[in-house]
Design an enzyme around this catalytic site. Structure first.
Site, short mmCIF file in Angstrom:
data_model
loop_
_atom_site.label_atom_id
_atom_site.label_comp_id
_atom_site.label_asym_id
_atom_site.label_seq_id
_atom_site.Cartn_x
_atom_site.Cartn_y
_atom_site.Cartn_z
N ASP A 90 26.93 55.97 64.75
CA ASP A 90 26.06 57.05 65.25
C ASP A 90 26.49 57.36 66.68
O ASP A 90 26.98 56.47 67.39
CB ASP A 90 24.58 56.58 65.23
CG ASP A 90 23.61 57.75 65.34
OD1 ASP A 90 23.00 58.09 64.31
OD2 ASP A 90 23.51 58.32 66.44
N LYS A 115 20.81 53.86 70.12
CA LYS A 115 20.37 53.55 68.74
C LYS A 115 21.27 52.46 68.15
O LYS A 115 20.78 51.51 67.53
CB LYS A 115 20.45 54.83 67.89
CG LYS A 115 19.91 54.66 66.48
CD LYS A 115 20.29 55.80 65.58
CE LYS A 115 19.42 57.01 65.77
NZ LYS A 115 19.66 58.04 64.72
N GLU A 168 20.89 63.27 48.57
CA GLU A 168 19.87 62.21 48.47
C GLU A 168 18.55 62.85 48.07
O GLU A 168 18.30 64.02 48.31
CB GLU A 168 19.72 61.49 49.81
CG GLU A 168 19.55 62.34 51.03
CD GLU A 168 18.13 62.90 51.25
OE1 GLU A 168 18.00 63.93 51.92
OE2 GLU A 168 17.17 62.30 50.71
N GLU A 227 10.51 60.01 52.69
CA GLU A 227 10.13 59.10 53.77
C GLU A 227 8.89 58.33 53.35
O GLU A 227 7.99 58.87 52.72
CB GLU A 227 9.89 59.88 55.07
CG GLU A 227 11.21 60.44 55.62
CD GLU A 227 11.05 61.11 56.98
OE1 GLU A 227 11.73 62.09 57.23
OE2 GLU A 227 10.22 60.64 57.77
N LEU A 235 1.19 68.66 43.11
CA LEU A 235 0.15 69.68 42.91
C LEU A 235 -1.09 69.32 43.74
O LEU A 235 -2.21 69.58 43.35
CB LEU A 235 -0.22 69.80 41.42
CG LEU A 235 0.77 70.54 40.53
CD1 LEU A 235 0.28 70.53 39.07
CD2 LEU A 235 0.97 71.99 40.99
N LYS A 236 -0.85 68.67 44.90
CA LYS A 236 -1.99 68.33 45.76
C LYS A 236 -2.16 69.41 46.80
O LYS A 236 -1.29 69.60 47.67
CB LYS A 236 -1.75 66.98 46.46
CG LYS A 236 -2.28 65.78 45.68
CD LYS A 236 -2.15 64.49 46.44
CE LYS A 236 -3.11 64.39 47.61
NZ LYS A 236 -4.50 64.71 47.27
N CYS A 254 12.46 67.97 55.80
CA CYS A 254 13.25 68.52 54.70
C CYS A 254 12.73 69.85 54.13
O CYS A 254 13.42 70.86 54.20
CB CYS A 254 13.35 67.48 53.59
SG CYS A 254 14.23 66.03 54.16
N LYS A 309 12.88 72.99 56.39
CA LYS A 309 14.29 73.27 56.74
C LYS A 309 15.06 73.74 55.51
O LYS A 309 15.79 74.72 55.55
CB LYS A 309 14.89 72.00 57.31
CG LYS A 309 16.38 71.92 57.32
CD LYS A 309 16.89 70.63 57.92
CE LYS A 309 16.81 69.43 57.01
NZ LYS A 309 17.79 69.41 55.92
C1 UDX Z 1 11.06 65.38 50.39
C2 UDX Z 1 11.46 65.28 48.93
O1 UDX Z 1 10.34 64.77 48.18
C3 UDX Z 1 12.64 64.32 48.78
O2 UDX Z 1 13.06 64.26 47.43
C4 UDX Z 1 13.79 64.83 49.66
O3 UDX Z 1 14.91 63.95 49.58
C5 UDX Z 1 13.34 64.92 51.10
O4 UDX Z 1 12.20 65.78 51.20
P1 UDX Z 1 9.67 63.99 52.15
O5 UDX Z 1 9.80 65.23 52.95
O6 UDX Z 1 10.01 62.67 52.77
O7 UDX Z 1 10.62 64.10 50.82
O8 UDX Z 1 8.17 63.84 51.68
P2 UDX Z 1 7.31 64.36 50.43
O9 UDX Z 1 6.58 63.18 49.91
O10 UDX Z 1 8.13 65.14 49.50
O11 UDX Z 1 6.23 65.34 51.14
C6 UDX Z 1 6.69 66.46 51.84
C7 UDX Z 1 5.47 67.22 52.38
O12 UDX Z 1 4.75 67.81 51.30
C8 UDX Z 1 4.46 66.34 53.13
O13 UDX Z 1 3.99 67.04 54.28
C9 UDX Z 1 3.32 66.15 52.13
O14 UDX Z 1 2.07 66.00 52.78
C10 UDX Z 1 3.36 67.49 51.38
N1 UDX Z 1 2.83 67.42 50.02
C11 UDX Z 1 3.45 66.65 49.11
C12 UDX Z 1 1.74 68.22 49.68
O15 UDX Z 1 1.17 68.92 50.53
N2 UDX Z 1 1.28 68.20 48.41
C13 UDX Z 1 1.86 67.42 47.44
O16 UDX Z 1 1.40 67.42 46.31
C14 UDX Z 1 2.98 66.61 47.81
#
Ligand code: UDX
Length: 443
Positions: free
Chosen positions: A31, A36, A162, A166, A261-262, A271, A274
């Site tokens: 890195d 780090k 990937e 997180e 679906l929350k 992610c 972006k």
């Molecule tokens: C996401 C993808 O899930 C993962 O496959 C990819 O590699 C990286 O991006 P991440 O961003 O770490 O992972 O978290 P994730 O659990 O997907 O949640 C992303 C955001 O969506 C969070 O802010 C979460 O609160 C929100 N979310 C998730 C909702 O609002 N409703 C849901 O039903 C699920």
């Protein structure tokens, strides 16, 4: 056992490197952040990811995981080189690929040095895009290396996106639904079959461009699912229907699926925001106007404004009102606040002249760097003290176990907005709170 190099020791690179080391490969992580690297050499992981620090420490001890700030060393000693650098959004939404280009140039220059001094016949290298990149990036990586490194350097470029979330990244590495690999030839395919052999998951081999699109398409689809149910939550608010019951009724259909679906205050993180922007941008560059994803973004922004509207319905005038915010991270089980909906809502309240107090189990230090003027509570009760309104912005498990009778006594007014439909609103109403969720009936 393979010799693997990881360029970029962030959330993706460090998890990938540590887990490959756990699979008994020899891994060197590089890195450009010397601080780090120094911490990592001492087994200190500079961000919170459950289980990662233990794996890093164990693999350091097993001498399977090494940290360095020299790409030359990494290129010399590795057969497979994963590019795991950041691809942040530029101001216009395009993915900033300057770090990917920089890594490609550094790899090429290191290859030059090996070519000059190494009589080794087989100095084959496999360069792998692990970072989320727009389609056609693999061609740029290949061209950059070909232009800078002389002919006769034997290398391939592949894409291995990937799907790590997180907070569950280790589990997602070892128990993925699928592994996607974009390759140019059988030789590369054979290497990936070897390194992923210990993992019990289907490997889907495609060409490089298709693998690059699979990543953007998957993340954008998940973001779309979230915005779709958030749009449904707005219809629910108008008729007093329950969005969680609708999600259950929809999700039982195997073609739809219950996950993602929350409804709530929307998606954040490093992610989804972006990747949706980058996908819209690369599509436009290719001549396709991705209106569907533009609406996904629009709905996601609206969800934050809805919280302000609800607050006004409770409090009348917002100016000088004290707002308690529970949760700062973009989701639970992480200290990551990048594009966190909670922080966006806090900024909206600050713009209204509110006094904002906040608490998060893990993300306070990261937030203080960006919003130093906030009141950072020692715990949820400290934030509730004197507040007119409490907002549940991140669904940390500990918030479910709070003593709400005590919270009621601490608050100046009994209002709660549950931004993640996480709390038991019926129970809160019995304790005297006036509360609402997102797309839920008022209690
Ligand atoms: C996401 C993808 O899930 C993962 O496959 C990819 O590699 C990286 O991006 P991440 O961003 O770490 O992972 O978290 P994730 O659990 O997907 O949640 C992303 C955001 O969506 C969070 O802010 C979460 O609160 C929100 N979310 C998730 C909702 O609002 N409703 C849901 O039903 C699920």
């Amino acid at each position: 056992m393979k010799k693997i190099g990881i360029i970029g020791a962030g959330h993706v690179g460090l998890v990938t490197g540590a887990c490959f080391a756990k699979l008994e490969n020899s891994v060197i992580c590089v890195d450009n952040d010397k601080e780090k690297i120094k911490k990592l050499k001492n087994g200190v992981v500079p961000f919170y990811e459950p289980g990662l620090q233990d794996i890093v420490r164990k693999q350091l001890k097993n001498k399977r995981l090494f940290f360095s700030d020299s790409i030359d060393d990494l290129v010399e000693s590795s057969e497979i080189i994963f590019i795991c650098v950041g691809t942040p959004s530029s101001a216009d939404g395009r993915a900033d690929l300057s770090y990917v280009e920089q890594a490609s140039v550094q790899i090429a220059r290191a290859l030059n040095k090996i070519k000059k001094f190494s009589s080794k016949k087989n100095n084959y290298k496999l360069i792998v895009e692990k970072s989320t990149v727009p389609v056609l990036t693999g061609e740029w990586v290949k061209r950059t290396i070909e232009v800078i490194a002389p002919t006769g350097i034997d290398f391939d470029v592949a894409a291995n996106p990937e799907f790590l979330r997180e907070g569950s990244a280790i589990k997602d590495f070892f128990e993925p639904d699928r592994i996607v690999v974009g390759v140019e030839n059988e030789r590369t395919k054979k290497i990936f079959n070897e390194i992923y052999k210990p993992i019990d998951a289907p490997i889907i081999f495609t060409d490089v461009k298709s693998a690059e699109i699979i990543k953007h398409a998957s993340n954008s689809f998940l973001a779309m699912k979230i915005s779709y149910i958030n749009a449904i939550s707005q219809i629910c608010e108008k008729v007093g229907a329950d969005v969680e019951m609708i999600a259950e009724g929809m999700g039982a259909d195997s073609r739809i699926g219950r996950s993602f679906l929350k409804a709530g205050i929307g998606y954040g993180g490093s992610c989804f925001p972006k990747d949706v922007k980058a996908f819209i941008s690369i599509a436009a560059e290719l001549g396709y106007d991705f209106d569907l994803l533009k609406d996904v973004e629009k709905i996601n922004t609206q969800q934050k404004n809805i919280v302000i509207k609800k607050a006004r319905e409770f409090l009348w005038n917002l100016k000088d009102k004290e707002i308690g915010v529970l949760g700062l991270a973009f989701k639970p089980e992480t200290d990551d606040i990048r594009e966190s909906p909670s922080l966006e809502i806090i900024k909206l309240f600050l713009n209204e002249g509110c006094i904002v107090k906040c608490y998060d189990p893990k993300a306070m230090e990261n937030t203080k760097k960006f919003l130093p003027g906030l009141y950072y509570g020692g715990d949820a009760y400290d934030v509730a003290r004197g507040s007119h309104l409490l907002i549940l912005a991140t669904e940390w498990e500990e918030f479910k176990k709070l003593n709400f009778d005590r919270i009621m006594k601490l608050m100046r007014m009994p209002y709660i907005i549950d931004g993640r439909n996480f709390l038991d609103l019926k129970k809160l109403k019995k304790s005297g709170f006036i509360c609402c969720g997102i797309g839920k009936k008022m209690e």
